[in-house]
Write a protein that holds these residues in place. Structure first.
Motif, PDB file in Angstrom:
ATOM      1  N   ARG A 119     -48.632  44.467  -5.925  1.00  0.00           N
ATOM      2  CA  ARG A 119     -47.329  45.254  -5.470  1.00  0.00           C
ATOM      3  C   ARG A 119     -45.995  44.737  -6.259  1.00  0.00           C
ATOM      4  NH1 ARG A 119     -46.456  43.495   1.021  1.00  0.00           N
ATOM      5  NH2 ARG A 119     -47.353  44.827   2.047  1.00  0.00           N
ATOM      6  N   GLY A 120     -46.417  43.928  -7.289  1.00  0.00           N
ATOM      7  CA  GLY A 120     -45.536  43.665  -8.772  1.00  0.00           C
ATOM      8  C   GLY A 120     -45.919  44.549  -9.411  1.00  0.00           C
ATOM      9  N   GLY A 121     -46.482  45.662  -9.189  1.00  0.00           N
ATOM     10  CA  GLY A 121     -46.806  46.820 -10.015  1.00  0.00           C
ATOM     11  C   GLY A 121     -47.477  46.676 -11.760  1.00  0.00           C
ATOM     12  N   ARG A 122     -48.353  45.640 -11.892  1.00  0.00           N
ATOM     13  CA  ARG A 122     -49.445  45.585 -12.705  1.00  0.00           C
ATOM     14  C   ARG A 122     -50.971  45.403 -12.395  1.00  0.00           C
ATOM     15  NH1 ARG A 122     -45.580  46.552 -15.706  1.00  0.00           N
ATOM     16  NH2 ARG A 122     -43.723  45.427 -15.021  1.00  0.00           N
ATOM     17  N   ASP A 123     -51.665  45.531 -13.403  1.00  0.00           N
ATOM     18  CA  ASP A 123     -52.997  45.506 -13.099  1.00  0.00           C
ATOM     19  C   ASP A 123     -54.029  44.296 -13.038  1.00  0.00           C
ATOM     20  OD1 ASP A 123     -55.647  46.444 -13.436  1.00  0.00           O
ATOM     21  OD2 ASP A 123     -55.858  47.494 -15.361  1.00  0.00           O
ATOM     22  N   PRO A 124     -53.953  44.148 -11.999  1.00  0.00           N
ATOM     23  CA  PRO A 124     -54.826  42.786 -11.942  1.00  0.00           C
ATOM     24  C   PRO A 124     -56.559  41.989 -12.674  1.00  0.00           C
ATOM     25  CG  PRO A 124     -55.554  44.541 -10.092  1.00  0.00           C
ATOM     26  CD  PRO A 124     -54.469  44.794 -11.077  1.00  0.00           C
ATOM     27  N   LEU A 125     -57.320  43.481 -13.357  1.00  0.00           N
ATOM     28  CA  LEU A 125     -58.077  43.364 -13.886  1.00  0.00           C
ATOM     29  C   LEU A 125     -57.323  43.135 -15.710  1.00  0.00           C
ATOM     30  CD1 LEU A 125     -60.128  46.302 -12.816  1.00  0.00           C
ATOM     31  CD2 LEU A 125     -60.755  43.970 -12.831  1.00  0.00           C
ATOM     32  N   GLN A 126     -56.690  43.416 -15.968  1.00  0.00           N
ATOM     33  CA  GLN A 126     -55.622  42.782 -16.867  1.00  0.00           C
ATOM     34  C   GLN A 126     -55.313  41.800 -17.380  1.00  0.00           C
ATOM     35  OE1 GLN A 126     -52.176  44.972 -18.013  1.00  0.00           O
ATOM     36  NE2 GLN A 126     -52.684  44.995 -20.249  1.00  0.00           N
ATOM     37  N   LEU A 127     -54.643  41.582 -15.470  1.00  0.00           N
ATOM     38  CA  LEU A 127     -54.412  39.572 -15.504  1.00  0.00           C
ATOM     39  C   LEU A 127     -55.651  39.009 -15.104  1.00  0.00           C
ATOM     40  CD1 LEU A 127     -50.368  40.337 -13.409  1.00  0.00           C
ATOM     41  CD2 LEU A 127     -51.471  40.089 -16.280  1.00  0.00           C
ATOM     42  N   LEU A 128     -56.629  39.317 -14.987  1.00  0.00           N
ATOM     43  CA  LEU A 128     -57.493  38.530 -15.240  1.00  0.00           C
ATOM     44  C   LEU A 128     -58.236  38.453 -16.944  1.00  0.00           C
ATOM     45  CD1 LEU A 128     -59.341  39.594 -11.826  1.00  0.00           C
ATOM     46  CD2 LEU A 128     -58.615  37.471 -12.395  1.00  0.00           C
ATOM     47  N   GLU A 129     -57.957  38.598 -16.858  1.00  0.00           N
ATOM     48  CA  GLU A 129     -58.755  39.073 -18.981  1.00  0.00           C
ATOM     49  C   GLU A 129     -57.660  37.878 -19.701  1.00  0.00           C
ATOM     50  OE1 GLU A 129     -60.076  41.380 -22.364  1.00  0.00           O
ATOM     51  OE2 GLU A 129     -59.380  42.834 -20.472  1.00  0.00           O
ATOM     52  N   THR A 130     -56.204  38.393 -19.459  1.00  0.00           N
ATOM     53  CA  THR A 130     -55.513  37.780 -19.732  1.00  0.00           C
ATOM     54  C   THR A 130     -55.136  36.354 -19.686  1.00  0.00           C
ATOM     55  OG1 THR A 130     -53.634  39.047 -20.278  1.00  0.00           O
ATOM     56  CG2 THR A 130     -52.710  37.263 -20.212  1.00  0.00           C
ATOM     57  N   PHE A 131     -55.199  35.831 -18.070  1.00  0.00           N
ATOM     58  CA  PHE A 131     -55.839  34.353 -17.917  1.00  0.00           C
ATOM     59  C   PHE A 131     -56.662  34.136 -18.389  1.00  0.00           C
ATOM     60  CE2 PHE A 131     -51.612  35.918 -15.873  1.00  0.00           C
ATOM     61  CZ  PHE A 131     -50.506  35.327 -16.549  1.00  0.00           C
ATOM     62  N   SER A 132     -57.960  34.709 -18.314  1.00  0.00           N
ATOM     63  CA  SER A 132     -59.427  33.955 -18.242  1.00  0.00           C
ATOM     64  C   SER A 132     -59.732  32.368 -19.075  1.00  0.00           C
ATOM     65  CB  SER A 132     -60.441  35.240 -18.858  1.00  0.00           C
ATOM     66  OG  SER A 132     -61.768  34.004 -19.286  1.00  0.00           O
ATOM     67  N   GLY A 133     -59.820  32.001 -18.637  1.00  0.00           N
ATOM     68  CA  GLY A 133     -59.927  30.375 -18.859  1.00  0.00           C
ATOM     69  C   GLY A 133     -59.077  28.972 -18.534  1.00  0.00           C
ATOM     70  N   LYS A 134     -57.549  29.730 -17.890  1.00  0.00           N
ATOM     71  CA  LYS A 134     -56.839  29.805 -17.020  1.00  0.00           C
ATOM     72  C   LYS A 134     -56.552  29.313 -15.896  1.00  0.00           C
ATOM     73  CE  LYS A 134     -55.171  28.845 -21.328  1.00  0.00           C
ATOM     74  NZ  LYS A 134     -54.726  27.557 -22.201  1.00  0.00           N
ATOM     75  N   LEU A 135     -57.891  29.962 -15.106  1.00  0.00           N
ATOM     76  CA  LEU A 135     -57.895  30.006 -13.607  1.00  0.00           C
ATOM     77  C   LEU A 135     -59.329  29.244 -12.591  1.00  0.00           C
ATOM     78  CD1 LEU A 135     -59.522  32.941 -12.640  1.00  0.00           C
ATOM     79  CD2 LEU A 135     -57.346  33.959 -13.356  1.00  0.00           C
ATOM     80  N   THR A 136     -58.868  29.043 -11.705  1.00  0.00           N
ATOM     81  CA  THR A 136     -60.556  28.282 -11.616  1.00  0.00           C
ATOM     82  C   THR A 136     -60.565  28.844  -9.874  1.00  0.00           C
ATOM     83  OG1 THR A 136     -59.353  26.368 -10.504  1.00  0.00           O
ATOM     84  CG2 THR A 136     -61.275  26.424 -12.937  1.00  0.00           C
ATOM     85  N   ARG A 137     -58.922  29.266  -9.352  1.00  0.00           N
ATOM     86  CA  ARG A 137     -58.800  29.993  -8.328  1.00  0.00           C
ATOM     87  C   ARG A 137     -57.932  31.413  -8.338  1.00  0.00           C
ATOM     88  NH1 ARG A 137     -60.701  25.506  -8.680  1.00  0.00           N
ATOM     89  NH2 ARG A 137     -60.682  23.666  -6.883  1.00  0.00           N
TER      90      ARG A 137
END
Length: 258
Positions: free
Chosen positions: A172-190
């Motif tokens: 909804r914010g206009g960004r690519d969730p796959l790209q941000l999952l890669e960006t935050f890899s190792g920084k998210l557990t949920r």
């Protein structure tokens, strides 16, 4: 569920989805368990003391995957918040939302806010609790070539703050969730798992959809979320007409991927 499931992540429900049910807490949790979930993400204390919540969880066979706690409450009484969460077996606390008057307006201010959260996260870490930040759409604003959410995390010292990425709000914010999952890899557990209805549909549910009944590409997203470190997929629907039906349909769809 079969022994050959491709995902190790477990399923939880964000209890905000069920906030309008006129049922006792213990009955709500039993419905969640019956729908096939292993855990819940609570909203603060769920209006209960720690012993009452702990007993209701035990009766349903559920665990607390994480808890959304308002930033003001964390800063006012961190000791009390952590004592409650540890008493119910939870080790992950999430800052769920920042109101319009509290939001940073530029990259530097977002990094400063990240430093503020990081200081809080360091105190949580010292007590064996992980602090995460949950996004909506406004953190998807691009500032100096990065999203506000990236600037926020950049401002926190390493190891003090993680991200609970809400994939539907990213879209909804206009960004690519796959790209941000890669960006935050190792920084998210949920990871928050919810869906966006096709344009013009489900307007009486604010345009949200049960998971698997909207527009997000879950085959790609679930694999990417787990690869990025998600140990829990947290199902949420912000405005369901039929809350129990919604979590059941979402669970059935997701379990079809296991």
């Amino acid at each position: 569920m079969t022994d050959a499931k491709p995902y190790r992540a477990r399923l939880a429900v964000q209890l905000y989805t069920l906030r309008n049910l006129e049922l006792p807490l213990e009955e709500v949790l039993k419905e969640v368990a019956a729908a096939g979930y292993a855990g819940v993400e609570t909203v603060g204390t769920q209006g209960a003391d720690a012993e009452t919540l702990r007993r209701a969880l035990e009766a349903s066979g559920l665990v607390v995957a994480s808890s959304h706690v308002a930033l003001a409450e964390l800063e006012r009484d961190l000791k009390g918040v952590l004592a409650f969460q540890k008493a119910v077996g939870n080790d992950t606390v999430v800052v769920p939302y920042v109101g319009p008057g509290e939001r940073a307006e530029d990259a530097g201010a977002w990094r400063a806010f990240g430093a503020r959260l990081g200081a809080l996260g360091e105190r949580c870490r010292d007590k064996g609790v992980t602090l995460l930040y949950h996004n909506h759409d406004f953190e998807m604003a691009l500032l100096d070539g990065k999203t506000a959410l990236e600037h926020l995390l950049d401002g926190a010292p390493e190891g003090t703050l993680g991200i609970e990425l809400d994939l539907a709000w990213v879209v909804r914010g206009g960004r690519d969730p796959l790209q941000l999952l890669e960006t935050f890899s190792g920084k998210l557990t949920r990871v928050h798992v919810k869906d966006v209805a096709p344009a013009g549909e489900n307007e009486d549910e604010d345009g949200w959809a049960d998971v698997g009944y909207g527009t997000l590409d879950w085959q790609s997203l679930l694999s990417a979320a787990e690869a990025a470190g998600a140990a829990w997929f947290v199902v949420e629907h912000d405005a369901p007409k039929d809350p129990l039906g919604s979590i059941r349909r979402s669970a059935a769809y997701l379990k079809g991927r296991w």
